[in-house]
Scaffold this active site. Structure first.
Site, PDB file in Angstrom:
ATOM      1  N   ASP A  60       8.348   2.350   1.416  1.00 35.53           N
ATOM      2  CA  ASP A  60       8.686   0.942   1.211  1.00 35.53           C
ATOM      3  C   ASP A  60       9.392   0.385   2.444  1.00 35.53           C
ATOM      4  OD1 ASP A  60      11.230   2.060  -1.064  1.00 35.53           O
ATOM      5  OD2 ASP A  60      11.360   1.812   1.106  1.00 35.53           O
ATOM      6  N   HIS A  68       2.019   1.769   2.658  1.00 35.94           N
ATOM      7  CA  HIS A  68       2.805   1.106   1.619  1.00 35.94           C
ATOM      8  C   HIS A  68       2.668   1.740   0.245  1.00 35.94           C
ATOM      9  CE1 HIS A  68       5.682  -1.745   0.502  1.00 35.94           C
ATOM     10  NE2 HIS A  68       5.177  -2.834   1.038  1.00 35.94           N
TER      11      HIS A  68
END
Lengths: 373, 476
Positions: free
Chosen positions: B450, B446
């Protein structure tokens, strides 16, 4: 799982193997001749274990006949790295087995017959057994020049070894087994039994190399069946029993309860490699990297098949010292095994700085280390 | 059966019930005063020198090759003590006595002499030296084997542990009724015999505490009291569990995995899952399987999954990237070296197919075959195992649907494929049909990926697989 009492096992095997027409004349000089239908070295060694552990041999003796697909069999207290070319074995898919009897390393293939003479501990007598084999061979081909040496080898023409011997003694039973070369692949035999590993120091039992010859080369009219038949005939005569061979399946749990576990144990890494007596390797090798040749010195102590101590001498700063010590730390305690080391090295690379140059150096060093195994 | 700890209840009346002693190899010392018990204390044993017996064939010396015991170990009769070798014969020396090893007379590789002491064993003074019994052959190492024992002229069946229990309590096996198979004497029989003799409560052993159920009045609520009284008291069967925990060091490959996985979990993972309708792909593979076979290659679904992933990575190259340690730079890798997780004897290994971006589905299949056969033979090389940029794990071959895969550093994404199930689904016309459904679970870093990117990649990959013909348009 609790196994049945050994007396029961003995009866079970005997009752299954005793055929109605066997007609044993007297139980005191009783004998049983069995032949394995399997060519798997581990299964066949497991049968030996099973008979040794479970059969009552006070009143009968057993002759076990078996042959294996290509395999190298080392003695109980030997060092496989010292005895054979493990790399070649892996390449050619030749199995490696460690037997429970002593002695040296042999190569088995279908051109080799194995004979195991089971007796009670008191009646253990190797010379007698080998003389029986020689007698059988001479009965088959009187002109064959074969004799037993005092090292319990059988020599052909006074110089070529056609049979080697080993034995295992337990508390109440014993067995003596020997090989018999009639049509083995001598080329593969000599290449696999030559160790390429340098700098090895060990107290393991060394093998005594010998020139070998196949009986088939001496007399092309000989076949496996003829040889087996002659030996069985001689054994049957000496033990006053019927010339009858009972076939057994080493995978049959009902006839040989517990045999599967014995077979599995013989295949474990802990048995084949882990039982190697402590040894050390002290060696140097050259590594070609780009335009230079590097001198690497390696010292290893291996106990129970695992690296107990590891020291790698690299030219300074060729690899970051932190990385080098990480490799040494990871190797310590690890199995002395190329497979394990490859996986280990590849996995560790994931947490190293991501630098292509670094990675290729690391891979090169690891590959060379793996060559020692 | 509900077992309550006696300590936790304040109002407990001691019931005359049976506690069970568990005897095992390590000598349990009783400080109990009952005259039936003797302390098997260490100090009052007699040291016996166990001499190396005759090997046969006139052999006088052997080499000690392996010790199976060390000083301080306790041994039973017939346990293996050591392995010696003489002239190609390997001999297992077994103990003649029950006792504790006090001294080993030889080191490894030393020469031992027949007739000379091999080990010193301390045996119980009261037992004396066991006579040389002619016993039926038993496997040397296994303690659970039943042995025959000649006692007073008739054979009595009992394990060595049971025999020791009897001997320690001065019980004659011939006087005990055996309830096991073939009138075998079991531990319970000895204990029953003892209990009958003394009617005593035996102290609990340190190993197993069997607490009898509490009296009903303390545990059962008033309403059910009447019903409870009619329930018979459960007979406390002696629970014997002699398993021991086994501790081993973490070494080699496992140690490397500890390092790698610890680093992996420092990556902030997020997951994205979906289901794929593989009905068309299943049919396509059925047709192509035989063609591949004629070329000598086994075609599974993986080559399609891998190729589709590579096509997806062309559109979303950030999923084929690597973040450096300081998180300062992202490197977009040009090669799609797609790793395939493989379960081997060692554990999880991830060989990778190099440069999938320029390989055909068939070429990928060939390479997978090669890697799989090397993997099962344990012969994968460092080159096969390093350089991966993206990983797919086909855990579905073992089972499972959705999983939570862990990213393998230095990569930033991983996909785990569940099993293919036949499930009912609705088609465009609202009709139910049989669909081949597979679940996919993606995990991504992350810090640089995304959710939207992962979703778009997954959708593209899914579209290629649900409609394999569309792959043809984009194949390079």
């Amino acid at each position: 799982m609790v196994l049945q009492s050994s007396l029961k096992n003995c009866l079970q095997l005997s009752s299954v193997l005793r055929t109605p027409k066997a007609g044993f004349r007297s139980t005191t000089s009783g004998g049983l001749i069995i032949q394995s239908i399997s060519n798997d070295v581990y299964q066949n060694l497991a049968v030996e274990d099973w008979i040794h552990d479970h059969m009552n041999l006070e009143n009968q003796q057993v002759l076990f006949l078996w042959r294996n697909s290509p395999a190298v069999v080392i003695g109980r207290h030997q060092n496989p790295w010292q005895e054979c070319n493990l790399r070649l074995l892996r390449q050619k898919n030749i199995k490696l087995a460690r037997r429970r009897s002593g002695g040296g390393t042999v190569y088995h293939d279908l051109g080799n017959i194995n004979l195991t003479f089971f007796t009670s501990r008191k009646k253990y007598e190797r010379m007698e057994n080998l003389k029986l084999v020689v007698k059988a061979l001479k009965a088959l081909r009187p002109q064959l020049d074969v004799h037993v040496t005092d090292r319990y080898d059988i020599l052909l023409d006074g110089q070529y070894k056609i049979s080697g011997t080993a034995a295992k003694l337990g508390r109440t039973t014993a067995y003596h087994h020997c090989t018999l070369l009639y049509d083995a692949d001598k080329f593969v035999l000599s290449s696999v039994l030559r160790s390429p590993y340098k700098g090895l120091k060990s107290n393991a039992t060394p093998s005594v190399p010998a020139s070998v010859k196949n009986l088939f080369e001496e007399d092309p009219s000989l076949t496996c069946e003829m040889l087996l038949d002659a030996i069985v005939e001689e054994y049957a005569m000496q033990h006053q029993i019927d010339h009858h061979i009972t076939l057994i399946n080493p995978a049959d749990e009902t006839v040989l309860p517990g045999i599967t576990n014995k077979t599995k144990e013989l295949q474990t890494w802990e048995w084949v490699y882990g039982k190697t007596p402590k040894f050390s390797i002290s060696t140097c090798f050259n590594m070609a990297y780009k335009d230079s040749i590097l001198d690497i010195k390696v010292d290893l102590d291996v106990k129970h098949g695992r690296i107990e101590l590891c020291n790698i001498d690299l030219p300074e700063q060729w690899l970051p010292p932190a990385l080098c010590s990480e490799l040494v730390k990871s190797l310590t305690g690890s199995k002395f095994c190329p497979n394990e080391t490859t996986a280990l090295a590849a996995t560790l690379l994931r947490v190293c700085p991501q630098d292509d140059e670094l990675h290729s150096r690391w891979n090169l060093l690891c590959e060379n280390m793996i060559m020692l195994m | 059966v509900c077992i309550h700890r006696v300590r936790s209840c304040s109002s407990v009346r001691f019931i005359k019930s049976k506690y069970v002693c568990v005897f095992d190899k390590s000598a349990v010392k009783f400080s109990h005063q009952q005259r039936l018990f003797r302390t098997s204390a260490v100090s009052c044993g007699q040291i016996v020198q166990f001499k190396l017996s005759d090997i046969g064939e006139g052999i006088t010396e052997v080499t000690v090759k392996e010790w199976y015991i060390k000083e301080g170990d306790s041994v039973s009769q017939f346990d293996s003590i050591c392995e010696v070798q003489s002239d190609k014969a390997s001999v297992t020396i077994t103990s003649r006595y029950d006792g504790i090893i006090r001294k080993l007379h030889y080191n490894l590789d030393e020469i031992a002499y027949v007739g000379k002491p091999l080990v010193d064993i301390e045996i119980d003074a009261s037992k004396g030296v066991a006579p040389e019994e002619d016993v039926v052959e038993t496997p040397p190492m296994s303690h659970e084997e039943h042995t025959h024992q000649e006692i007073k002229g008739h054979k009595t069946l009992a394990t060595p542990a049971v025999r020791r229990l009897a001997m320690e309590n001065n019980i004659k096996l011939s006087e005990v009724v055996g309830t096991g198979k073939d009138n075998r004497i079991l531990k319970e029989d000895i204990l029953n015999y003892l209990a009958k003799q003394t009617g005593a409560i035996l102290p609990p052993s340190p190993k197993a505490e069997i607490i009898p159920p509490l009296p009903k009045s303390d545990t059962v609520p008033a309403a059910a009291k009447d019903k409870a009284r009619r329930i018979p008291v459960p007979v406390s069967r002696p629970v014997v569990f002699s398993g021991k925990d086994k501790t081993e060091p973490v070494t080699g490959f496992q140690k490397a995995m500890v390092k790698t996985m610890s680093a992996a979990l420092k990556i902030p993972h997020f997951g994205y899952c979906d289901e794929i309708d593989l009905t068309q792909l299943v049919q396509l593979r059925e047709e192509l399987k035989h063609l591949a076979q004629t070329r000598g290659v086994k075609l599974s679904f993986m080559p399609f999954f891998i190729k589709a992933a590579s096509l997806g990575l062309l559109q979303y190259p950030i999923l084929n990237a690597s973040l450096d340690e300081s998180c300062q730079n992202i490197t977009y890798k040009s090669s799609h070296n797609i790793g395939v997780a493989m379960d081997t004897e060692q554990g999880l290994i991830v060989p990778n197919v190099k440069n999938v971006q320029v390989c055909s589905v068939f070429e990928i299949a060939c390479e997978l075959n090669r890697l799989q056969s090397l993997g099962s033979a344990g012969q994968l090389g460092t080159n096969d195992l390093t350089g991966g940029t993206f990983t797919l794990s086909n855990i579905g071959t073992l089972g499972g649907t959705y999983t939570k895969p862990v990213i393998l550093p230095p990569e930033v994404a991983i996909g785990a494929l569940g099993k293919i199930q036949v499930l009912p689904r609705f088609n465009g016309k609202g009709e139910v049909f049989k669909a081949q459904i597979m679940n996919v679970s993606w995990s991504a870093d992350h810090r640089v990926i995304d959710g939207a990117t992962m979703a778009r990649f997954s959708n593209l990959w899914k579209s290629y697989l649900e409609n394999p013909a569309s792959m043809l348009l984009d194949l390079k």
